[in-house]
Motif scaffolding. Structure first.
Motif, PDB file in Angstrom:
ATOM      1  N   LYS A  54      74.978 232.778 -41.791  1.00 37.11           N
ATOM      2  CA  LYS A  54      74.764 234.206 -41.547  1.00 37.11           C
ATOM      3  C   LYS A  54      74.088 234.436 -40.194  1.00 37.11           C
ATOM      4  CE  LYS A  54      73.726 236.625 -45.107  1.00 37.11           C
ATOM      5  NZ  LYS A  54      73.008 237.254 -46.251  1.00 37.11           N
ATOM      6  N   ARG A  55      73.188 233.525 -39.804  1.00 33.54           N
ATOM      7  CA  ARG A  55      72.506 233.665 -38.512  1.00 33.54           C
ATOM      8  C   ARG A  55      73.377 233.242 -37.336  1.00 33.54           C
ATOM      9  NH1 ARG A  55      66.160 231.837 -39.317  1.00 33.54           N
ATOM     10  NH2 ARG A  55      65.732 233.140 -41.140  1.00 33.54           N
ATOM     11  N   GLY A  56      74.542 232.698 -37.627  1.00 32.91           N
ATOM     12  CA  GLY A  56      75.445 232.314 -36.553  1.00 32.91           C
ATOM     13  C   GLY A  56      75.001 231.093 -35.778  1.00 32.91           C
ATOM     14  N   TRP A  57      74.311 230.152 -36.458  1.00 30.00           N
ATOM     15  CA  TRP A  57      73.793 228.958 -35.783  1.00 30.00           C
ATOM     16  C   TRP A  57      74.737 227.763 -35.923  1.00 30.00           C
ATOM     17  CZ3 TRP A  57      67.974 229.213 -37.614  1.00 30.00           C
ATOM     18  CH2 TRP A  57      67.347 230.254 -36.916  1.00 30.00           C
ATOM     19  N   ALA A  58      75.937 227.996 -36.408  1.00 29.20           N
ATOM     20  CA  ALA A  58      76.927 226.920 -36.532  1.00 29.20           C
ATOM     21  C   ALA A  58      78.284 227.459 -36.100  1.00 29.20           C
ATOM     22  CB  ALA A  58      76.986 226.397 -37.960  1.00 29.20           C
ATOM     23  N   SER A  59      79.128 226.562 -35.635  1.00 29.69           N
ATOM     24  CA  SER A  59      80.435 226.974 -35.117  1.00 29.69           C
ATOM     25  C   SER A  59      81.478 225.916 -35.451  1.00 29.69           C
ATOM     26  CB  SER A  59      80.365 227.181 -33.600  1.00 29.69           C
ATOM     27  OG  SER A  59      81.647 227.421 -33.066  1.00 29.69           O
ATOM     28  N   ARG A  60      82.724 226.356 -35.620  1.00 20.89           N
ATOM     29  CA  ARG A  60      83.824 225.420 -35.894  1.00 20.89           C
ATOM     30  C   ARG A  60      84.616 225.064 -34.638  1.00 20.89           C
ATOM     31  NH1 ARG A  60      86.446 228.624 -41.094  1.00 20.89           N
ATOM     32  NH2 ARG A  60      84.655 228.437 -42.497  1.00 20.89           N
ATOM     33  N   GLU A  61      84.370 225.739 -33.541  1.00 22.50           N
ATOM     34  CA  GLU A  61      85.203 225.587 -32.350  1.00 22.50           C
ATOM     35  C   GLU A  61      84.652 224.516 -31.408  1.00 22.50           C
ATOM     36  OE1 GLU A  61      85.469 229.369 -30.512  1.00 22.50           O
ATOM     37  OE2 GLU A  61      86.427 230.350 -32.241  1.00 22.50           O
ATOM     38  N   GLY A  62      85.564 223.740 -30.846  1.00 19.64           N
ATOM     39  CA  GLY A  62      85.205 222.768 -29.820  1.00 19.64           C
ATOM     40  C   GLY A  62      84.394 221.579 -30.314  1.00 19.64           C
ATOM     41  N   LEU A  63      84.519 221.245 -31.604  1.00 20.41           N
ATOM     42  CA  LEU A  63      83.689 220.179 -32.152  1.00 20.41           C
ATOM     43  C   LEU A  63      84.094 218.804 -31.629  1.00 20.41           C
ATOM     44  CD1 LEU A  63      83.238 221.292 -35.886  1.00 20.41           C
ATOM     45  CD2 LEU A  63      81.752 221.709 -33.923  1.00 20.41           C
ATOM     46  N   TRP A  64      85.395 218.565 -31.491  1.00 18.65           N
ATOM     47  CA  TRP A  64      85.850 217.254 -31.030  1.00 18.65           C
ATOM     48  C   TRP A  64      85.371 216.981 -29.601  1.00 18.65           C
ATOM     49  CZ3 TRP A  64      87.380 212.767 -32.617  1.00 18.65           C
ATOM     50  CH2 TRP A  64      88.027 211.894 -31.750  1.00 18.65           C
ATOM     51  N   GLN A  65      85.538 217.964 -28.725  1.00 18.56           N
ATOM     52  CA  GLN A  65      85.101 217.793 -27.347  1.00 18.56           C
ATOM     53  C   GLN A  65      83.581 217.652 -27.271  1.00 18.56           C
ATOM     54  OE1 GLN A  65      86.405 220.905 -24.749  1.00 18.56           O
ATOM     55  NE2 GLN A  65      85.409 220.049 -22.931  1.00 18.56           N
ATOM     56  N   GLU A  66      82.855 218.417 -28.092  1.00 19.51           N
ATOM     57  CA  GLU A  66      81.404 218.320 -28.100  1.00 19.51           C
ATOM     58  C   GLU A  66      80.945 216.958 -28.594  1.00 19.51           C
ATOM     59  OE1 GLU A  66      77.765 218.956 -27.250  1.00 19.51           O
ATOM     60  OE2 GLU A  66      79.175 220.610 -26.930  1.00 19.51           O
ATOM     61  N   GLY A  67      81.648 216.416 -29.593  1.00 18.27           N
ATOM     62  CA  GLY A  67      81.314 215.101 -30.100  1.00 18.27           C
ATOM     63  C   GLY A  67      81.461 214.031 -29.031  1.00 18.27           C
ATOM     64  N   ARG A  68      82.548 214.109 -28.250  1.00 19.39           N
ATOM     65  CA  ARG A  68      82.762 213.145 -27.165  1.00 19.39           C
ATOM     66  C   ARG A  68      81.699 213.280 -26.090  1.00 19.39           C
ATOM     67  NH1 ARG A  68      88.733 213.687 -25.028  1.00 19.39           N
ATOM     68  NH2 ARG A  68      87.936 211.995 -23.701  1.00 19.39           N
ATOM     69  N   GLN A  69      81.236 214.492 -25.842  1.00 15.29           N
ATOM     70  CA  GLN A  69      80.256 214.736 -24.790  1.00 15.29           C
ATOM     71  C   GLN A  69      78.842 214.333 -25.223  1.00 15.29           C
ATOM     72  OE1 GLN A  69      80.098 218.850 -23.576  1.00 15.29           O
ATOM     73  NE2 GLN A  69      78.121 218.604 -22.531  1.00 15.29           N
ATOM     74  N   SER A  70      78.535 214.512 -26.502  1.00 10.53           N
ATOM     75  CA  SER A  70      77.141 214.408 -26.945  1.00 10.53           C
ATOM     76  C   SER A  70      76.786 213.104 -27.643  1.00 10.53           C
ATOM     77  CB  SER A  70      76.815 215.582 -27.884  1.00 10.53           C
ATOM     78  OG  SER A  70      76.972 216.814 -27.232  1.00 10.53           O
ATOM     79  N   TRP A  71      77.768 212.263 -27.930  1.00  7.44           N
ATOM     80  CA  TRP A  71      77.432 211.100 -28.752  1.00  7.44           C
ATOM     81  C   TRP A  71      76.502 210.124 -28.016  1.00  7.44           C
ATOM     82  CZ3 TRP A  71      78.353 205.883 -28.040  1.00  7.44           C
ATOM     83  CH2 TRP A  71      79.240 205.528 -27.032  1.00  7.44           C
ATOM     84  N   ARG A  72      76.660 210.008 -26.686  1.00  2.00           N
ATOM     85  CA  ARG A  72      75.783 209.084 -25.952  1.00  2.00           C
ATOM     86  C   ARG A  72      74.330 209.559 -25.934  1.00  2.00           C
ATOM     87  NH1 ARG A  72      78.225 205.030 -23.025  1.00  2.00           N
ATOM     88  NH2 ARG A  72      80.498 205.172 -22.826  1.00  2.00           N
ATOM     89  N   PRO A  73      74.045 210.813 -25.514  1.00  2.94           N
ATOM     90  CA  PRO A  73      72.647 211.249 -25.587  1.00  2.94           C
ATOM     91  C   PRO A  73      72.104 211.280 -27.007  1.00  2.94           C
ATOM     92  CG  PRO A  73      74.098 213.066 -24.950  1.00  2.94           C
ATOM     93  CD  PRO A  73      74.891 211.821 -24.847  1.00  2.94           C
ATOM     94  N   PHE A  74      72.987 211.593 -27.976  1.00  6.47           N
ATOM     95  CA  PHE A  74      72.550 211.592 -29.372  1.00  6.47           C
ATOM     96  C   PHE A  74      72.093 210.201 -29.790  1.00  6.47           C
ATOM     97  CE2 PHE A  74      73.462 210.862 -33.855  1.00  6.47           C
ATOM     98  CZ  PHE A  74      72.770 211.903 -34.448  1.00  6.47           C
ATOM     99  N   MET A  75      72.902 209.191 -29.493  1.00  7.43           N
ATOM    100  CA  MET A  75      72.551 207.828 -29.885  1.00  7.43           C
ATOM    101  C   MET A  75      71.361 207.308 -29.083  1.00  7.43           C
ATOM    102  SD  MET A  75      74.315 207.128 -32.425  1.00  7.43           S
ATOM    103  CE  MET A  75      73.697 205.443 -32.566  1.00  7.43           C
TER     104      MET A  75
END
Length: 451
Positions: free
Chosen positions: A219-240
């Motif tokens: 309801k607060r709009g803090w989650a999204s379904r769009e661009g998840l694959w590209q975000e995963g590729r971009q963020s996995w290194r800093p995440f790990m």
């Protein structure tokens, strides 16, 4: 000058209180219902209570992985929000819920498939296997639901909302408290389920919390379904880069708990049961420290990003001072009331006696343990996760476990309790010395990184 410094510390204290108290109440209620679980199960007998105690190290393993992932995602989301990247923060929220849920589910299935060899290695005897077989599947389900709920809480904390997670921890605890006696012992003509009933009560409570907070998150709009694959590729290194050391740090305690309970198992079932109750009491007594480890990192991270090391110094001095005074006072009071606590928590007189000894030795030593926990938490927030990981390892494998084992070898149960307390004190001293050494080098602080 002195008046200004005093005013600054007072302001920091008020902010620390506002950030911490919702999480402290939530942690108190959450850990309280776990202790209530053990108190109810103690009424079933020593063998069911010992069976539950053998599952603690594996439950801590799941919690360790989920906390490490939660630390990383909260850091990335808060940084994205600070940079004004709200769309990215939404994508990160969705990614952690999906990926985190999948990782914990796979781990739970592995722990279910290999449960008997693992419990045998931990020292479980044949008379506890029947209880473990019926209890472990619903307990794993409740652990998975609890992990998902924790990930949702991490998203809220990253957005600066500690009130809703704290409130939901209280509500889920009350639901669990109401269901425990019904599902364990039964009501009227309906028989109870015994030990598995405790796990089902927790699973139902977590399910309710997940539905309530998940709906609010969307309801607060803090989650999204769009661009998840590209975000995963971009963020996995800093995440790990953040998650890997944090997860290793969080996985060390369950490994140490497995080794500790294998030492305790050689002393008898009543000792294992008492150790399990003391483990529950430990986490409950550390509620303020645990709350600060959740509320401090986002604050420290903002100061780190701004290069405000004076504020970091003041904040850490305040947090460590609060930790020592609070834990030492609480530990002494609970040690004085140890006979009463033993009578309330344990049904068996033998278990009561063993538990009283643990309380008297261990609880005052948690003042030093709290110092170590806060320094580790600060390390993850201030750009030295590797140092935090090494400190966690030193606490457990150079201080705690050697002292515990040596104490047991020299003086049995009494020595084990004294050795564990000494290990906590040594860990706190090492953490304090390390923190002083790092923060005494202002010219290097801005360049400290994961190495």
């Amino acid at each position: 000058m002195l008046a200004a410094s005093t005013q600054q510390m007072a302001g920091l204290g008020k902010t620390l209180w506002r950030q911490t108290w919702p999480m402290a109440i939530g942690v108190l209620s959450l850990l309280g219902f776990q202790l209530v679980d053990s108190a109810f199960i103690a009424r079933l007998g020593t063998v069911p209570l010992a069976a539950q105690s053998f599952t603690f190290p594996l439950s801590f393993l799941i919690i360790g992985i989920q906390v490490g992932m939660g630390i990383a995602i909260a850091a990335l989301i808060s940084r994205a929000l600070g940079a004004g990247e709200k769309a990215r923060a939404k994508r990160l929220s969705s990614l952690v819920l999906m990926a985190g849920g999948a990782v914990i589910a796979c781990l739970a299935m592995l722990l279910w498939a290999f449960q008997m060899p693992i419990f045998s290695l931990l020292g479980a005897e044949s008379n506890t296997f029947g209880h473990l077989r019926s209890y472990w599947p619903p307990q794993l389900l409740s652990a998975w639901l609890g992990a998902l709920l924790y990930f949702v809480y991490s998203v809220f904390r990253a957005h600066g909302d500690t009130r809703l997670p704290g409130k939901m921890m209280v509500i889920t605890s009350l639901i669990n408290l109401a269901l425990d006696p019904v599902l364990i012992f039964g009501i009227g003509p309906w028989p109870g389920w015994g030990l598995p009933g405790a796990a089902w009560a927790t699973a139902i409570a977590f399910s309710f919390g997940l539905l309530a907070t998940g709906g609010r998150l969307w309801k607060r709009g803090w989650a999204s379904r769009e661009g998840l694959w590209q975000e995963g590729r971009q963020s996995w290194r800093p995440f790990m880069g953040i998650a890997a050391p944090a997860m290793v740090s969080q996985l060390m305690p369950p490994l140490a708990a497995m080794l500790a309970i294998s030492v305790v198992a050689g002393l008898g079932e009543s000792q294992v049961a008492a150790w399990g109750l003391a483990s529950r009491l430990e986490t409950l007594s550390l509620m303020v420290i645990l709350a600060m480890t959740m509320s401090l990192p986002p604050w420290l991270g903002r100061c780190y990003g701004a290069g405000d090391w004076d504020q970091i110094h003041r904040l850490l001095r305040l947090a460590l001072g609060v930790a020592v005074v609070w834990q030492l006072t609480l530990g002494i009071l609970l040690a004085l009331g140890a006979p009463w606590l033993g009578m309330v928590l344990a049904g068996n007189p033998d278990v009561q006696d063993e538990l009283v000894l643990l309380i008297r030795f261990l609880l005052p030593s948690y003042a030093a343990l709290g110092v170590c926990m806060l320094v580790v938490s600060a390390g993850n927030a201030l750009g030295w996760p590797l140092r935090a990981m090494l400190l966690s390892g030193a606490r457990l494998f150079m201080c705690y476990l050697p002292c515990l084992w040596l104490g047991e070898q020299l003086a049995g149960w009494w020595g084990l309790a004294a050795g564990a307390a000494l290990g906590n004190v040594l860990a706190g001293l090492v953490a304090w010395l390390l923190l002083r050494r790092i923060l005494s080098r202002p010219h290097r602080q801005a360049r400290v990184n994961a190495g």
